[in-house]
Design a protein around this motif. Structure first.
Motif, short mmCIF file in Angstrom:
data_model
loop_
_atom_site.label_atom_id
_atom_site.label_comp_id
_atom_site.label_asym_id
_atom_site.label_seq_id
_atom_site.Cartn_x
_atom_site.Cartn_y
_atom_site.Cartn_z
N ILE A 116 81.72 -5.82 -10.18
CA ILE A 116 80.35 -6.04 -10.67
C ILE A 116 79.93 -4.88 -11.57
O ILE A 116 79.37 -5.09 -12.64
CB ILE A 116 79.35 -6.24 -9.50
CG1 ILE A 116 79.60 -7.59 -8.83
CG2 ILE A 116 77.91 -6.15 -10.01
CD1 ILE A 116 78.81 -7.80 -7.55
N PHE A 117 80.20 -3.64 -11.14
CA PHE A 117 79.86 -2.48 -11.97
C PHE A 117 80.54 -2.58 -13.33
O PHE A 117 79.91 -2.34 -14.37
CB PHE A 117 80.28 -1.16 -11.30
CG PHE A 117 79.47 -0.78 -10.10
CD1 PHE A 117 78.13 -1.12 -9.97
CD2 PHE A 117 80.05 -0.05 -9.07
CE1 PHE A 117 77.39 -0.74 -8.87
CE2 PHE A 117 79.31 0.33 -7.96
CZ PHE A 117 77.99 -0.01 -7.85
N ALA A 118 81.82 -2.93 -13.34
CA ALA A 118 82.56 -3.04 -14.60
C ALA A 118 81.95 -4.10 -15.49
O ALA A 118 81.79 -3.89 -16.71
CB ALA A 118 84.03 -3.36 -14.31
N ARG A 119 81.57 -5.22 -14.91
CA ARG A 119 80.97 -6.30 -15.69
C ARG A 119 79.60 -5.89 -16.24
O ARG A 119 79.27 -6.17 -17.40
CB ARG A 119 80.85 -7.56 -14.81
CG ARG A 119 80.46 -8.78 -15.55
CD ARG A 119 81.59 -9.28 -16.45
NE ARG A 119 81.15 -10.49 -17.13
CZ ARG A 119 80.79 -10.54 -18.40
NH1 ARG A 119 80.82 -9.47 -19.15
NH2 ARG A 119 80.39 -11.66 -18.95
N LEU A 120 78.80 -5.21 -15.42
CA LEU A 120 77.48 -4.75 -15.87
C LEU A 120 77.60 -3.71 -16.99
O LEU A 120 76.76 -3.67 -17.88
CB LEU A 120 76.69 -4.18 -14.70
CG LEU A 120 76.16 -5.18 -13.67
CD1 LEU A 120 75.57 -4.45 -12.47
CD2 LEU A 120 75.14 -6.12 -14.30
N GLU A 121 78.63 -2.88 -16.92
CA GLU A 121 78.81 -1.84 -17.94
C GLU A 121 79.23 -2.42 -19.28
O GLU A 121 79.01 -1.79 -20.32
CB GLU A 121 79.84 -0.81 -17.46
CG GLU A 121 79.29 0.08 -16.35
CD GLU A 121 80.36 0.95 -15.67
OE1 GLU A 121 81.53 0.94 -16.13
OE2 GLU A 121 80.01 1.62 -14.70
N GLN A 122 79.83 -3.62 -19.29
CA GLN A 122 80.23 -4.25 -20.55
C GLN A 122 79.01 -4.60 -21.39
O GLN A 122 79.06 -4.54 -22.61
CB GLN A 122 81.05 -5.50 -20.29
CG GLN A 122 82.45 -5.20 -19.80
CD GLN A 122 83.21 -6.46 -19.48
OE1 GLN A 122 82.67 -7.57 -19.50
NE2 GLN A 122 84.48 -6.31 -19.17
N GLY A 123 77.93 -4.95 -20.72
CA GLY A 123 76.67 -5.14 -21.42
C GLY A 123 76.40 -6.48 -22.05
O GLY A 123 75.27 -6.91 -22.10
N ASP A 124 77.39 -7.19 -22.53
CA ASP A 124 77.16 -8.44 -23.26
C ASP A 124 76.95 -9.62 -22.31
O ASP A 124 77.68 -10.59 -22.32
CB ASP A 124 78.32 -8.72 -24.21
CG ASP A 124 79.64 -8.88 -23.46
OD1 ASP A 124 79.74 -8.41 -22.32
OD2 ASP A 124 80.56 -9.47 -24.04
#
Length: 176
Positions: A116-124
């Motif tokens: 989830i953190f990785a996905r949130l950091e992607q931003g798009d």
């Protein structure tokens, strides 16, 4: 593995098989649970035998630590297989090291949180996806990593990183 296995690493360590919490593993083998936790925390990375021996038997003198580690791994695999057929295959040997490998039907809250953190950091993300990810994060982050584990000094750096990312995500969600 036909069963649904869920491992909780956040706050209290727990194993659920088909949504039934199993406590007998923790009662039977504290060192085995510590081995399991150590391998899971090092997601996808082989942990060298010398590090496992130093961590698991840091205060004890063992005449043959390598044999003690092999015995512990063998017993843990057998114990895990008793909980769910094929579960023991999660502890994988890799040239002088061991690593944790998720089996089909297995969930680990720490891994989901990191994803989830990785996905949130992607931003798009669409607003709907951003909302869903944050709601799921708030649902599964029960407390810091292995908060109530007996020997978790080796997990403190990872726990701190996860906590800081969680707080950042919460503040970001509040601003949203």
């Amino acid at each position: 593995m036909a069963d649904r296995v869920r491992i909780q690493m956040m706050d209290n360590f727990a194993i659920y098989i088909n949504d039934i919490k199993l406590d007998q593993l923790v009662d039977k083998s504290k060192k085995g649970v510590a081995l399991m936790q150590l391998l899971i925390v090092n997601r996808g990375q082989a942990v060298p035998n010398y590090r496992l021996m130093a961590t698991l038997w840091s205060e004890e003198k063992s005449s043959n630590p390598e044999n003690a580690l092999k015995t512990l791994v063998s017993r843990m695999r057998a114990l895990l297989n008793q909980l769910s057929p094929g579960f023991g295959k999660s502890i994988v040997s890799d040239r002088g090291a061991y690593l944790w490998e998720n089996q089909a039907g297995m969930e680990i809250d720490m891994y989901e949180i990191e994803d989830i953190f990785a996905r949130l950091e992607q931003g798009d993300l669409s607003e709907e996806k951003f909302e869903k990810l944050n709601q799921r994060l708030l649902q599964i982050y029960r407390g810091d990593l292995l908060l109530n584990a007996e020997q978790n000094d080796w997990a403190l750096a990872r726990a701190t990183t996860l906590h800081n990312k969680y707080m950042g995500a919460v503040y970001n969600y509040l601003e949203y």
